[in-house]
Write an enzyme that holds these catalytic residues in place. Sequence first.
Site, mmCIF file in Angstrom:
data_model
loop_
_atom_site.group_PDB
_atom_site.id
_atom_site.type_symbol
_atom_site.label_atom_id
_atom_site.label_comp_id
_atom_site.label_asym_id
_atom_site.label_seq_id
_atom_site.Cartn_x
_atom_site.Cartn_y
_atom_site.Cartn_z
ATOM 1 N N ARG A 28 100.027 -16.004 -136.298
ATOM 2 C CA ARG A 28 100.072 -15.650 -134.873
ATOM 3 C C ARG A 28 101.396 -16.026 -134.235
ATOM 4 O O ARG A 28 101.765 -15.494 -133.191
ATOM 5 C CB ARG A 28 98.950 -16.370 -134.089
ATOM 6 N N LYS A 56 75.807 -24.038 -127.126
ATOM 7 C CA LYS A 56 76.111 -23.946 -128.567
ATOM 8 C C LYS A 56 75.069 -24.800 -129.314
ATOM 9 O O LYS A 56 74.792 -25.920 -128.921
ATOM 10 C CB LYS A 56 77.522 -24.479 -128.822
ATOM 11 N N GLU A 63 98.644 -20.312 -130.766
ATOM 12 C CA GLU A 63 99.640 -20.678 -131.780
ATOM 13 C C GLU A 63 101.047 -20.252 -131.368
ATOM 14 O O GLU A 63 102.026 -20.920 -131.701
ATOM 15 C CB GLU A 63 99.272 -20.037 -133.121
HETATM 16 C C1 LIG Z 1 93.974 -17.351 -134.165
HETATM 17 C C2 LIG Z 1 92.866 -18.327 -134.462
HETATM 18 N N1 LIG Z 1 93.085 -19.646 -134.262
HETATM 19 C C3 LIG Z 1 92.106 -20.540 -134.523
HETATM 20 C C4 LIG Z 1 90.893 -20.118 -135.009
HETATM 21 C C5 LIG Z 1 89.820 -21.136 -135.381
HETATM 22 N N2 LIG Z 1 88.613 -20.975 -134.554
HETATM 23 C C6 LIG Z 1 87.542 -20.361 -135.009
HETATM 24 S S1 LIG Z 1 86.302 -20.322 -133.911
HETATM 25 C C7 LIG Z 1 87.233 -21.203 -132.777
HETATM 26 C C8 LIG Z 1 86.672 -21.579 -131.456
HETATM 27 C C9 LIG Z 1 86.090 -20.381 -130.774
HETATM 28 O O1 LIG Z 1 85.514 -20.794 -129.551
HETATM 29 P P1 LIG Z 1 84.673 -19.732 -128.732
HETATM 30 O O2 LIG Z 1 85.423 -18.458 -128.685
HETATM 31 O O3 LIG Z 1 84.338 -20.368 -127.467
HETATM 32 O O4 LIG Z 1 83.391 -19.454 -129.621
HETATM 33 P P2 LIG Z 1 82.119 -20.426 -129.832
HETATM 34 O O5 LIG Z 1 82.308 -21.017 -131.227
HETATM 35 O O6 LIG Z 1 82.118 -21.439 -128.755
HETATM 36 O O7 LIG Z 1 80.928 -19.507 -129.768
HETATM 37 C C10 LIG Z 1 88.481 -21.479 -133.296
HETATM 38 C C11 LIG Z 1 89.525 -22.257 -132.595
HETATM 39 C C12 LIG Z 1 90.715 -18.736 -135.222
HETATM 40 N N3 LIG Z 1 89.549 -18.239 -135.742
HETATM 41 N N4 LIG Z 1 91.704 -17.866 -134.936
HETATM 42 MG MG LIG Z 2 82.783 -21.444 -126.806
#
Ligand SMILES: Cc1ncc(C[n+]2csc(CCOP(=O)(O)OP(=O)(O)O)c2C)c(N)n1
Ligand SMILES: [Mg+2]
Length: 628
Positions: free
Chosen positions: A394, A280, A366
């Site tokens: 959710r 990242k 959630e």
């Molecule tokens: C239902 C839900 N809960 C929380 C979030 C907040 N959120 C946005 S991106 C993220 C982390 C995503 O991690 P990953 O899938 O590994 O993607 P990366 O940013 O590492 O590329 C979270 C928790 C969301 N978008 N949707």
């Molecule tokens: Mg990730």
Amino acid sequence: MNLETIKNPEFVKDCTQQELKELAIDIREFLVRKLSVTGGHLGPNLGVVELTLILHSLYDSPKDKLIWDVGHQSYVHKILTGRAGDFDSLRKYKGLCGFPKRNESDHDVWETGHSSTSLSAAMGMALSSQIKGNDSKVAAIIGDGALTGGMALEALNHIGHEQTDLTIILNDNEMSIAPNVGALHGILGRMRKANTYQKTKDDVEDILKRIPAFGGKIAATAERLKDSLKFMVTTGMFFEEMGFTYLGPVDGHDLDDLRSNIAFAKQTKGPVIVHTITKKGKGYAPAENDAKGTWHGLGPYKIDSGEVVKKPGPPAYSGVFSSTLQKMAAADPDIVAITAAMPGGTKLDSFAEKFPDRMFDVGIAEQHATTMAAGMATQGMKPVFAVYSTFLQRGYDQLVHDVCRQNLHVVFAIDRAGLVGADGETHQGVFDIAYLRHLPNMTILMPKDENELQHMLYTAVYHDGPIAVRYPRGNGYGIEMDNELKKIDIGKWEVVRDGKELTILSFGTMLPIAEEAAAILAEENIDVRIVNARSAKPLDADILQELYEEKGAVLTLEEAALQGSFGSAVLEHYHDLNQHDMVINRMGIPDRYIEHGSVPELYEEIGLTPENVAGTLRDMVPAKRQRA
Ligand SMILES: Cc1ncc(C[n+]2csc(CCOP(=O)(O)OP(=O)(O)O)c2C)c(N)n1
Ligand SMILES: [Mg+2]
Ligand SMILES: CC(=O)[C@@H](O)[C@H](O)COP(=O)(O)O
């Protein structure tokens, strides 16, 4: 390369790997430069540059479907599909959306924003292709964080069962927003290490084979060792057992490794998981070295120093929530805090520093968080689930079936309640009053400012039964905070401005708009009372009765969906008492989805402005006077 000359992704199919390498450099430079002004999700996008280039090299978008989970990492996809020229408007009002948007491009085949939906959508599209007999290929790109979402596991279970042709690119950078959590994260970690396992195994065998004679016997032992090791860290056993062909771990920044594995996956029958390992923030040191998740999504920053341009201001509501909860938790060991992968956004990370054994990050889960909190409540704990309004959507059935129906004492600290701005439609926190209010046993509170928030939180924790305290994204007003926490009388509203002619029932943080509207009308000798209506359930029946008996006229004001929220509750109240002659009007979020932009711009768009509130009140005067 001038990225703004790109009209469609076709050209990457003709690029050599070297040309793609150079293009990757140009894309990273573009992202760092543009987002230093606009802000946005820099870290995730820097991590998928090579991956996106190879995907568009191998797939024929939009005939083939590329689906981005969460979608915050789709900027490179947007650059390659002809939108580089729009990046100055990224996440701005009427500008480029920060997530895939079907009305922006045919290449955006699926809209995301909430996590863990990509595999289900991909399965829907893949099954449709299969049934229609067309040759569209489907690839979903899901992060290691998104994979902790229950929906993703439901989809894996079904896809593995159906053996449908589709490719899942698991973009594993070991990060959610904060460092990723969960047992699955551990399995992925072992798979990542399998790479080193593979290397170690080869190294060991080479050395052993070089030991004459005796070495041969040891090599045989090594063979057995290899098999037992393999059993422990078989690369992909978890997915293979689920019915997937597992390819990986693949270096997510190596164009050759990516191309060979994704090309193989694309032509393989049945479901395939390509486990790519990415970093990242790749290519920009401040983002690459970010351990906390600061560079996951942020505002403008200085490129050279990586210094985030911070607007000084009063404490954020999230900060007041967390510091108040910490103060209470110090005195009450039954208080526990829960987050669903948002320790930073909810500011529960500072709670965890003080009470590491009483803060639980459950991942993007959630539903699980809500019911786990209910389980805790049955054992006399005081669980506080801090969750964004939009993400609590959710956990709806868990709210109904597990928390409210059993009347369990769970506190929902609903953050980002109201318009959030740049994240747009998928993140506006405007539905929670409507989806909570009709649940028997639920209580819904919202403070007028950060000082009332601390008292409301204290009241909620020592309430009995399900209770939600909602507060907006961003900062409070910088007002003085009381030292002592005190209980608020739930269901008792507060008259903050006397007046005779008309009354504004202001819910939560609408108060400044209400006060400005009253000031406008005062110039016209129209006298407006303002009530801080700090509970949407229960209502203050006494005040509502007084307003009816004085033949008043009431305007409800809220930053929530008009369909079913606070204003609807007041309408229902008068209706149910057959007080049909009450003069009443409502202002709030209209019955549509509100796109991205700054909150003031969005207020203008939907008419939540002092001038409009004053105008609506002014128009109510004749009816009010006629009834008197
Ligand atoms: C239902 C839900 N809960 C929380 C979030 C907040 N959120 C946005 S991106 C993220 C982390 C995503 O991690 P990953 O899938 O590994 O993607 P990366 O940013 O590492 O590329 C979270 C928790 C969301 N978008 N949707
Ligand atoms: Mg990730
Ligand atoms: C993509 C996503 O869902 C999160 O990154 C979200 O954008 C965070 O919102 P805040 O910036 O309000 O914490």
